[in-house]
Scaffold this motif. Structure first.
Motif, PDB file in Angstrom:
ATOM      1  N   GLN A  30       0.738  -0.904   0.014  1.00  0.00           N
ATOM      2  CA  GLN A  30      -0.338  -0.014  -0.103  1.00  0.00           C
ATOM      3  C   GLN A  30       0.760   0.989  -0.057  1.00  0.00           C
ATOM      4  O   GLN A  30       0.876   2.112  -0.376  1.00  0.00           O
ATOM      5  CB  GLN A  30      -1.120   0.139   1.200  1.00  0.00           C
ATOM      6  CG  GLN A  30      -2.229  -0.558   0.819  1.00  0.00           C
ATOM      7  CD  GLN A  30      -2.996  -1.217   2.436  1.00  0.00           C
ATOM      8  OE1 GLN A  30      -2.752  -0.256   2.891  1.00  0.00           O
ATOM      9  NE2 GLN A  30      -3.497  -1.855   2.545  1.00  0.00           N
ATOM     10  N   ALA A  31       1.894   1.176   0.710  1.00  0.00           N
ATOM     11  CA  ALA A  31       3.046   2.532   0.968  1.00  0.00           C
ATOM     12  C   ALA A  31       3.781   2.785  -0.563  1.00  0.00           C
ATOM     13  O   ALA A  31       3.185   3.808  -1.065  1.00  0.00           O
ATOM     14  CB  ALA A  31       4.097   2.007   1.492  1.00  0.00           C
ATOM     15  N   LEU A  32       3.795   1.668  -1.096  1.00  0.00           N
ATOM     16  CA  LEU A  32       4.335   1.420  -2.306  1.00  0.00           C
ATOM     17  C   LEU A  32       3.831   1.884  -3.381  1.00  0.00           C
ATOM     18  O   LEU A  32       4.073   2.685  -4.661  1.00  0.00           O
ATOM     19  CB  LEU A  32       4.969   0.448  -3.169  1.00  0.00           C
ATOM     20  CG  LEU A  32       6.292  -0.573  -2.313  1.00  0.00           C
ATOM     21  CD1 LEU A  32       6.231  -1.264  -3.096  1.00  0.00           C
ATOM     22  CD2 LEU A  32       7.550   0.800  -2.475  1.00  0.00           C
ATOM     23  N   ALA A  56       2.985   5.605  -3.458  1.00  0.00           N
ATOM     24  CA  ALA A  56       4.138   6.584  -4.351  1.00  0.00           C
ATOM     25  C   ALA A  56       3.452   6.928  -5.785  1.00  0.00           C
ATOM     26  O   ALA A  56       3.722   7.898  -6.565  1.00  0.00           O
ATOM     27  CB  ALA A  56       5.303   6.387  -4.263  1.00  0.00           C
TER      28      ALA A  56
END
Lengths: 248, 211
Positions: free
Chosen positions: A188-190, A193
């Protein structure tokens, strides 16, 4: 004979709330916080249909007997709505998955959506397809698909690992509308971005409620909120009690 | 007749799902056995579904090559190597040196290079986040990413300096306090969302197996 009493009670509370909100939903409709991704998706699909461009939904690289199929099932609920909106387009929606069973479920969902709007003859089995059986072979097949099918709406609603960031990036490179969500937290963090409209946390499961797929979709979102508050309340109470017990 | 068939499918899906679900809560021998049998069937069906998925993959690319659609040479390469791998696998077996050679020297390096591409992609995406979404959250996201990189990677001027130790401590604080707390909150939401999705299928409100 052992019974997991706490788990069973929690499940029954969840089911009870789901049914209660399902019944109450029409009388007291829910008001959800705005989610620009899903709000813009509707307009984006309309534009894509008018411009003769295609909508692509990726169900991720999870598999049906695995624990990671839940987001893909949420993706299939979104598909039922999206497919109905694009049936009359020159280029109807295309769905891809990294698992054979998910591809078959996507075919069934598409077939049902076409039948519902009376356009059974327009359904093509190859509109739902398996791209590759491993995460990276799946992602490697995406750029060709996005280019050859003139995709302008690229949705990723399924289970993805790190490959999800690449999958979103391929859509961004084509300047497509990219909506991406997964159940895996590092991914989700990737995606935050790489995707224009990332879905964080449980937002990946909220598509059905925001796209008005059915009353139980909205009800499940309300039930989730209540259960979450209950769990957080229990955690806080437990922390306070534990601290008090240690002090005494 | 169609309505009746869809009801049968819904009943089978709900019934099987219910048995498997109850198996998690009640530790009773017949339920445990029934649950195991159903899960084994699901695995077998998934294996057949994989074969159907591969046939679907072949049919899509065969149609592209035969109709010379956009990007057909890629489809031709895929078909060629699909058939070569399949024939070699059937002739020598999946654990044979030939198949392992192909796996270690073709598939593995390609997948590793895609993984390496991810680092470049994320660097570009980090810059894009700042330029496209100029809000506080995006700035915090990129700033934290930068601090974590500083605290994780090796330093050119030695790795035991004051500055290095400071950034390592900052990284640990960010990862163990803020990120771990946030991740648990997100995980709770994801788990509840997954349960709700499963329950909708059990209640036959969602019927991905067709209407």
């Amino acid at each position: 004979m052992g019974i997991d009493v706490f788990g069973l009670i929690a499940l029954l509370v969840f089911v009870g709330l789901l049914l209660l909100y399902g019944v109450m939903g029409r009388r007291w409709p829910a008001v959800f916080r705005p989610m620009p991704g899903f709000e813009m998706l509707g307009r984006g699909i309309e534009r894509a249909v008018e411009a003769g461009e295609r909508v692509h939904l990726s169900l991720g690289t999870g598999s049906v007997p695995g624990k990671d199929c839940a987001p893909a099932l949420a993706g299939l609920a979104v598909l039922s709505r999206v497919a109905a909106a694009t049936t009359m387009s020159d280029k109807p929606a295309v769905v891809t998955a990294g698992d054979g069973a998910l591809a078959i479920l996507a075919q069934d969902t598409l077939r049902a959506a076409y039948a519902k709007v009376g356009a059974r003859e327009r359904y093509q089995p190859t509109a739902a397809r398996m791209l590759g059986p491993t995460p990276f072979s799946y992602v490697a097949g995406l750029p060709t698909l996005l280019a050859s099918e003139d995709v302008s709406i690229h949705m990723l609603i399924g289970s993805f690992g790190a490959e999800g960031a690449l999958a979103a990036e391929f859509g961004e490179r084509r300047e497509a509308f990219v909506l991406a969500g997964t159940d895996d937290i590092p991914s989700q963090a990737l995606m935050y971005a790489t995707a224009e409209h990332p879905l964080i946390g449980e937002e990946v499961f909220a598509g059905g409620a925001y796209l008005n797929v059915g009353e139980l979709h909205r009800a499940s979102l309300r039930a989730q909120d209540v259960v979450r508050i209950l769990i957080v309340g229990l955690m806080l109470a437990g922390t306070i009690l534990r601290t008090l017990l240690d002090l005494l | 007749m169609r309505l009746r068939a869809s009801l049968v499918w819904a009943a089978v899906a709900s019934g099987v799902g219910l048995i498997v679900l109850l198996g998690f809560f009640f530790d009773i021998e017949p339920l445990r056995v029934a649950r195991q049998i159903l899960v084994d069937w699901a695995v077998l069906l998934a294996a057949w579904a994989l074969i159907l998925g591969l046939l679907n993959l072949l049919s899509v690319h065969w149609s592209k090559v035969s109709q010379q659609e956009k990007g057909w040479p890629y489809s031709a390469v895929l078909l060629l190597f699909f058939l070569v791998t399949l024939i070699l696998g059937l002739l020598f077996g999946p654990d044979s040196p030939v198949i392992l050679f192909l796996f270690n020297n073709v598939q593995l390096p390609i997948e590793a290079s895609l993984m390496a591409l991810l680092a470049v992609t994320l660097t570009i995406a980090g810059f894009r986040v700042v330029t496209r979404r100029r809000d506080l959250v995006s700035l915090v996201f990129v700033g934290v990413g930068f601090l974590v990189l500083l605290g994780t990677g090796p330093w050119l001027i030695g790795s035991e300096g004051v500055l290095n130790t400071f950034f390592r401590d900052v990284r640990n604080w960010l990862a163990q306090v803020w990120a771990a707390g946030g991740a648990r909150g997100i995980l709770l939401g994801v788990a509840l969302g997954a349960i709700a999705t499963g329950l909708r299928v059990l209640l036959a409100a969602d019927r991905p197996y067709g209407e």
